[in-house]
Design a protein around this motif. Structure first.
Motif, short mmCIF file in Angstrom:
data_model
loop_
_atom_site.label_atom_id
_atom_site.label_comp_id
_atom_site.label_asym_id
_atom_site.label_seq_id
_atom_site.Cartn_x
_atom_site.Cartn_y
_atom_site.Cartn_z
N PHE A 159 0.82 -1.22 0.00
CA PHE A 159 0.00 0.00 0.00
C PHE A 159 0.85 1.27 0.00
O PHE A 159 0.34 2.37 0.03
N ARG A 160 2.19 1.08 0.02
CA ARG A 160 3.06 2.24 0.18
C ARG A 160 3.39 2.96 -1.12
O ARG A 160 3.86 4.09 -1.10
N ALA A 161 3.17 2.26 -2.24
CA ALA A 161 3.54 2.89 -3.52
C ALA A 161 2.41 2.72 -4.51
O ALA A 161 2.60 2.31 -5.64
N LEU A 162 1.21 3.05 -4.07
CA LEU A 162 0.04 2.91 -4.95
C LEU A 162 0.02 4.03 -5.97
O LEU A 162 0.56 5.12 -5.73
N ASP A 163 -0.63 3.78 -7.10
CA ASP A 163 -0.84 4.81 -8.12
C ASP A 163 -2.04 5.64 -7.65
O ASP A 163 -3.20 5.27 -7.85
N LEU A 164 -1.73 6.75 -7.00
CA LEU A 164 -2.80 7.53 -6.36
C LEU A 164 -3.79 8.08 -7.39
O LEU A 164 -5.00 8.14 -7.14
N ALA A 165 -3.28 8.45 -8.57
CA ALA A 165 -4.17 9.00 -9.60
C ALA A 165 -5.17 7.93 -10.06
O ALA A 165 -6.36 8.20 -10.24
N LYS A 166 -4.67 6.69 -10.19
CA LYS A 166 -5.54 5.60 -10.62
C LYS A 166 -6.60 5.33 -9.55
O LYS A 166 -7.78 5.12 -9.85
N LEU A 167 -6.15 5.36 -8.30
CA LEU A 167 -7.10 5.15 -7.19
C LEU A 167 -8.20 6.21 -7.23
O LEU A 167 -9.39 5.91 -7.15
N ALA A 168 -7.76 7.47 -7.35
CA ALA A 168 -8.70 8.58 -7.31
C ALA A 168 -9.73 8.47 -8.44
O ALA A 168 -10.92 8.72 -8.25
N ARG A 169 -9.24 8.05 -9.62
CA ARG A 169 -10.15 7.94 -10.78
C ARG A 169 -11.24 6.89 -10.56
O ARG A 169 -12.33 6.99 -11.07
N LYS A 170 -10.92 5.86 -9.77
CA LYS A 170 -11.88 4.77 -9.56
C LYS A 170 -12.98 5.13 -8.57
O LYS A 170 -13.99 4.45 -8.47
N MET A 171 -12.75 6.17 -7.79
CA MET A 171 -13.65 6.44 -6.67
C MET A 171 -14.82 7.33 -7.08
O MET A 171 -14.73 8.13 -8.00
N ALA A 172 -15.94 7.18 -6.33
CA ALA A 172 -17.10 8.04 -6.57
C ALA A 172 -16.75 9.45 -6.12
O ALA A 172 -16.96 10.43 -6.84
N THR A 173 -16.21 9.54 -4.89
CA THR A 173 -15.66 10.82 -4.43
C THR A 173 -14.26 10.51 -3.89
O THR A 173 -14.13 9.73 -2.94
#
Ligand code: NAD
Length: 434
Positions: free
Chosen positions: A392-406
């Protein structure tokens, strides 16, 4: 040396495997036939890095076996270690000694020649003398000594901790027992790791005092973190600034969702209980227990704030449910407070943990287990980091954010920093103490 290890949980199995690696002959005994079957098949029933290989090596060398037969293992052993569980007794916070005492009785009945009966389980002051009484009552003719040898290994780093300990603590009353324990730990002696020989009561006390001190240190930094949030300070800088002071030290100063696990919660409660019984209230420890409960509640409040005050109908992604990384142990993990509260409030919860699912499925019903962090984020209103697994320390934050509703992140382990999260597309980032 011939060693019988009673109990093959996190402590017994690691200790048994490591003793066999020192060159001793070890029989690991458990009451649970399923565990013994798996061990005999070369599988380890827990997740502990490096353990499976070290076990296989020593089984192949003929120094390590597994058995349901306590009497056969005790027969001819130089030392019999008790490494069974001592969970919190329901209702009063006291350590439940029924497994220790029943092992002691069984050992008593099985003793045929001189052996040292060594308590490795964490037990309240005075227990070793009760263990001796139980052995003697079961077998008045038995020739034995008693020793207290509390264990300080950490799950997730257990082998290294056992092989390279800060210290080994041994409570003994006779030279004969001292000689046996010295012979067992000689490989560590030779490498200059300190062995503290002391009395039974002191050894028992050392274990509780050590764990209570560490739990206090964590709780102290968590309380300072709460204040940092209000005054505009950053707990990471504060922890670094105080941790560089050699008298304080930089370990155990990471703010987070409160301590959990198989030791700190139950050992702090047991120490508080011991204090009450001896009319010396452990006021600091009692406060630590209370504050730690509040810390978990505070984490839940943070998540609910990110959900704009309502859990009902919202989707929450949870990264990590074990009480810390590199273990599958869920005992008293903060997730056991936080996740059921979310589910109870009507939230849909998507959970990912690299090793926690096997234990977690029974403990966290009504959640959806998913394969990776990005699946956990799918459609979520908030993503919560509860355990700081490496993955969980080097996640692709942009990809995570894109997947979320908010795209809102509750980073309860302070792995990321706010600027990076916001730059990657998160609309809100909340850490602990910053
Ligand atoms: P655990 O629950 O993982 O394992 C205990 C094992 O003992 C189980 O497999 C159980 O089946 C077995 N057992 C119980 N009674 C038995 C009997 N009469 N004969 C044979 N087997 C029996 O427990 P654990 O986490 O290994 O903890 C053991 C002790 O070590 C506890 O007192 C704990 O506080 C202490 N300790 C644990 C840790 C840790 O990180 N887990 C660290 C230091 C100390």
């Amino acid at each position: 040396m011939k060693i019988a290890m009673i109990g093959t949980g996190y402590v017994g199995l690691v200790s048994g495997v490591c003793f066999s690696d020192f060159g001793h002959d070890v029989v690991c005994v458990d009451k649970d036939p399923a565990k013994i079957d798996r061990l005999r098949a070369g599988e380890i029933p827990i997740f502990e890095p490096g353990l499976q290989d070290l076990m296989a090596k020593n089984v192949a060398a003929g120094r390590l076996t597994f058995s349901l037969d306590l009497a056969a293992a005790v027969n001819g052993a130089d030392a019999v270690f008790i490494a069974v569980g001592t969970p919190t007794r329901r209702g009063d916070g006291h350590a439940d000694l029924r497994y220790v005492m029943s092992a002691a009785e069984e050992i008593g009945r099985a003793l045929t020649g001189y052996a040292v009966v060594v308590t490795k389980s964490t037990v309240p002051v005075g227990t070793n003398r009760k263990v001796a009484e139980a052995v003697r009552a079961a077998n008045p003719a038995a020739e034995f000594d008693i020793a207290s040898n509390p264990e300080f290994l950490r799950e997730g780093a257990a082998i290294d901790d056992f092989m390279r300990p800060d210290r080994v603590v041994v409570g003994i009353e006779t030279d004969r027992a001292r000689k046996v324990l010295s012979d067992i730990y000689r490989p560590l002696f030779l490498r200059d790791f300190p062995i503290v020989f002391t009395g039974l009561e002191s050894a028992e006390m050392i274990k509780y005092a050590a764990n209570a001190f560490l739990a206090t240190k964590i709780t102290f930094i968590n309380e300072i973190a709460a204040l940092c949030e209000r005054v505009g300070a950053d707990i990471k800088s504060v922890a670094k600034g105080i941790g560089l002071d050699g008298r304080i030290g930089n370990k155990f100063l990471h703010a987070g969702p409160g301590y959990g696990g198989s030791c700190f919660p139950k050992d702090t409660k047991a120490l508080a209980r011991i204090g009450q019984e001896h009319a010396v209230p452990m006021q600091i420890v009692e406060t630590v227990i209370k504050v730690n409960d509040q810390v978990k509640q505070r984490m839940l409040d943070k998540i609910v704030d990110l959900l704009d005050g309502t859990m009902n109908g919202k989707t929450v992604g949870i990264l990590g449910v074990t009480f810390k990384p590199n273990t599958d142990d869920m005992r008293d993990a903060p997730s056991l407070t936080i996740v059921p509260a979310l589910v109870g409030g009507g939230a849909k919860v998507r959970v990912m943990d690299p090793e926690g699912r096997r234990e977690g499925e029974a403990l966290l019903p009504h959640v959806r287990w998913v394969e990776n962090a990005y699946h956990a984020a799918q459609g979520a209103d908030v993503l919560v980091i509860l355990t700081e697994w490496n993955e969980f320390r080097a996640l692709d934050l942009a990809k995570l954010a894109r997947k979320m509703a908010t795209p809102r992140l509750a980073d309860l382990r302070n792995i990321y920093n706010r600027d990076d999260a916001l730059a990657a597309g998160f609309e809100t980032y909340v850490g602990v103490g910053r």
